[in-house]
Design an enzyme around this catalytic site. Structure first.
Site, PDB file in Angstrom:
ATOM      1  N   LYS A   1       0.928  26.737 -56.981  1.00  0.00           N
ATOM      2  CA  LYS A   1       2.201  27.243 -57.519  1.00  0.00           C
ATOM      3  C   LYS A   1       2.100  27.419 -59.034  1.00  0.00           C
ATOM      4  O   LYS A   1       2.120  28.530 -59.533  1.00  0.00           O
ATOM      5  CB  LYS A   1       3.344  26.322 -57.125  1.00  0.00           C
ATOM      6  CG  LYS A   1       3.537  26.303 -55.593  1.00  0.00           C
ATOM      7  CD  LYS A   1       4.005  24.972 -55.123  1.00  0.00           C
ATOM      8  CE  LYS A   1       3.844  24.704 -53.656  1.00  0.00           C
ATOM      9  NZ  LYS A   1       4.177  25.730 -52.713  1.00  0.00           N
TER      10      LYS A   1
ATOM     11  N   ASP B   1       5.420  13.648 -55.600  1.00  0.00           N
ATOM     12  CA  ASP B   1       4.864  14.937 -55.203  1.00  0.00           C
ATOM     13  C   ASP B   1       5.432  15.975 -56.171  1.00  0.00           C
ATOM     14  O   ASP B   1       6.616  16.289 -56.122  1.00  0.00           O
ATOM     15  CB  ASP B   1       5.285  15.237 -53.752  1.00  0.00           C
ATOM     16  CG  ASP B   1       4.840  16.626 -53.290  1.00  0.00           C
ATOM     17  OD1 ASP B   1       4.261  17.379 -54.082  1.00  0.00           O
ATOM     18  OD2 ASP B   1       5.104  16.945 -52.102  1.00  0.00           O
TER      19      ASP B   1
ATOM     20  N   TRP C   1      10.118  18.688 -47.641  1.00  0.00           N
ATOM     21  CA  TRP C   1       8.800  18.142 -47.988  1.00  0.00           C
ATOM     22  C   TRP C   1       8.804  16.628 -47.976  1.00  0.00           C
ATOM     23  O   TRP C   1       7.833  16.012 -47.542  1.00  0.00           O
ATOM     24  CB  TRP C   1       8.301  18.707 -49.320  1.00  0.00           C
ATOM     25  CG  TRP C   1       7.923  20.148 -49.156  1.00  0.00           C
ATOM     26  CD1 TRP C   1       8.529  21.223 -49.726  1.00  0.00           C
ATOM     27  CD2 TRP C   1       6.887  20.688 -48.313  1.00  0.00           C
ATOM     28  NE1 TRP C   1       7.936  22.389 -49.300  1.00  0.00           N
ATOM     29  CE2 TRP C   1       6.932  22.086 -48.444  1.00  0.00           C
ATOM     30  CE3 TRP C   1       5.929  20.128 -47.464  1.00  0.00           C
ATOM     31  CZ2 TRP C   1       6.058  22.943 -47.752  1.00  0.00           C
ATOM     32  CZ3 TRP C   1       5.059  20.975 -46.782  1.00  0.00           C
ATOM     33  CH2 TRP C   1       5.128  22.359 -46.936  1.00  0.00           C
TER      34      TRP C   1
HETATM   35  C1  LIG Z   1       6.699  20.025 -52.632  1.00  0.00           C
HETATM   36  C2  LIG Z   1       5.591  20.353 -51.682  1.00  0.00           C
HETATM   37  N1  LIG Z   1       4.918  19.349 -51.114  1.00  0.00           N
HETATM   38  C3  LIG Z   1       3.912  19.595 -50.247  1.00  0.00           C
HETATM   39  C4  LIG Z   1       3.542  20.882 -49.933  1.00  0.00           C
HETATM   40  C5  LIG Z   1       2.401  21.111 -48.978  1.00  0.00           C
HETATM   41  O1  LIG Z   1       1.312  21.484 -49.727  1.00  0.00           O
HETATM   42  P1  LIG Z   1      -0.036  22.011 -49.065  1.00  0.00           P
HETATM   43  O2  LIG Z   1       0.315  23.176 -48.210  1.00  0.00           O
HETATM   44  O3  LIG Z   1      -0.856  22.339 -50.260  1.00  0.00           O
HETATM   45  O4  LIG Z   1      -0.616  20.881 -48.278  1.00  0.00           O
HETATM   46  C6  LIG Z   1       4.208  21.954 -50.502  1.00  0.00           C
HETATM   47  C7  LIG Z   1       3.790  23.332 -50.165  1.00  0.00           C
HETATM   48  O5  LIG Z   1       4.435  24.299 -50.380  1.00  0.00           O
HETATM   49  C8  LIG Z   1       5.266  21.675 -51.396  1.00  0.00           C
HETATM   50  O6  LIG Z   1       5.947  22.682 -51.955  1.00  0.00           O
END
Ligand SMILES: Cc1ncc(COP(=O)(O)O)c(C=O)c1O
Length: 365
Positions: A196, A172, A101
């Site tokens: 989540k 994040d 991520w």
């Molecule tokens: C730590 C983290 N950041 C970003 C994301 C991406 O999020 P989204 O799919 O809501 O854009 C996720 C999705 O699982 C994630 O776990």
């Protein structure tokens, strides 16, 4: 029948919340309409949104000089929205790469500014968080970005990094917000996709210090301009109303949680620690299973593990399904298994999984 759902996200929600939502589905508290059918400008929905915000503020002890925003676009959109709002005339932003991520965050931010990867765990195969002494941080950076919990790789910060003076910390927290106590004052901005620990997909939570508002890039879309969103109490455009309502029910559920003398997020933190200890303990108890992340950086939320032979994966998942344990397949980029044990996963679910782990290892070792 409800199963134990270990999905990484969208993930399990507390049964109590879903039951309440079901009861209120057709007629929200005498209004005669579903929350889904209400104007976001109505007094009814206004009360829902205000209560959700106040409850979140209280659960995380968010100081008064921070705004709480209900946005859309998910955490991935924040990868662009953050630089568009936070560069404030600066040209550099620092990022720590701890896994899948943060790699995505870095790639997206690099479209908007001079990104420095101040440290990377890539050399270790993302099995450890690089120690802060090695981070090459720049005092002139607009902000320092971390991913507090890497959902795919299973790494989590158990500490809060201290950036250089005047460099706000951006995190994040999509996959660990509300799972442990945090000191919001250590951060300039926190963002999290809801799907989540908070509620349905479609809602993004942003907690941002007032000082960071008001200097968005001219090309920042208005609907993603934090100051405009804040000035309009998250109603600059139509917010994801039903997702905010469910998030509000989850916040109320969190407030009701107790573990001994602890309540709210502290109670969940204690419960989450027990769940994580139990699960890692079961995985460590036999050489049959392999985990990759060093003990100090193991995530309490997402637990990836591997069987000795990938040929056993399908059989493992099938046996799990028979025991009402679902959502255990690992992310496609890393393979193996992953158990996500967010707030809504009860201890009983982890106990059922550890019993199955022991049984499967006995049969196939
Ligand atoms: C730590 C983290 N950041 C970003 C994301 C991406 O999020 P989204 O799919 O809501 O854009 C996720 C999705 O699982 C994630 O776990």
């Amino acid at each position: 029948m409800r199963v134990h759902n270990f999905s990484a996200g969208p993930a399990a929600l507390p049964g109590e919340v879903l039951e309440q939502a079901a009861r209120e589905m057709l007629d929200w508290r005498g209004s005669g309409v579903s929350v889904m059918e209400m104007s976001h400008r109505s007094a009814e929905f206004g009360s829902i949104a205000q209560k959700a915000e106040a409850d979140l503020r209280s659960l995380l002890s968010v100081p008064s000089e921070y705004r709480i925003l209900f946005m859309q676009g998910g955490a991935l959109a924040e990868n662009a929205i953050v630089p568009l709002n936070l560069l404030r005339g600066r040209v550099q932003a620092d990022y720590v790469n701890t896994g899948s991520w943060s790699t995505k965050s870095i790639r997206e931010a690099a479209r908007y500014c001079d990104v420095r990867e101040v440290a990377s765990g890539a050399d270790s195969g993302f099995t450890r968080i690089p120690p802060i002494e090695q981070w090459q941080m720049r005092p002139e950076a607009a902000y320092l970005h971390i991913c507090a919990n890497e959902t795919i790789d299973g790494l989590e910060y158990s500490w809060v990094p201290e950036p250089p003076r005047d460099v706000p910390l951006v995190a994040d927290m999509s996959s660990n917000i509300l799972s442990r106590r945090i000191d919001v004052a250590r951060f300039g901005l926190i963002y999290a996709g809801a799907q989540k620990n908070i509620g349905p997909a479609g809602l993004t939570i942003v907690i941002v210090h007032d000082d960071l508002l008001g200097a968005a890039h001219a090309l920042c879309p208005s609907a993603f301009n934090y100051q405009l969103v804040a000035q309009n109490q998250s109603m600059y455009n139509t917010p994801p109303t039903y997702a905010i309502y469910i998030a509000g029910l989850v916040f109320e559920w969190i407030s009701r949680q107790r573990e001994g003398a602890l309540s709210g997020v502290a109670a969940l933190e204690a419960r989450n620690l027990r769940k994580a200890h139990l699960l890692y303990g079961a995985l460590d108890a036999t050489p049959f299973y392999r985990t990759r992340v060093v003990a100090a950086d193991r995530s309490r939320m997402n637990v990836p593990f591997f069987l000795p032979d990938a040929a056993l994966d399908a059989r493992f998942l099938e046996g799990a399904r028979e025991r009402q344990l679902v959502g255990l397949k690992g992310h496609k980029t890393v393979g193996g298994m992953r158990a996500s044990i967010y707030n809504a996963m009860p201890l009983a679910g982890v106990e059922a999984l550890t019993a199955y782990l022991a049984e499967f290892a006995r049969l196939h070792a």
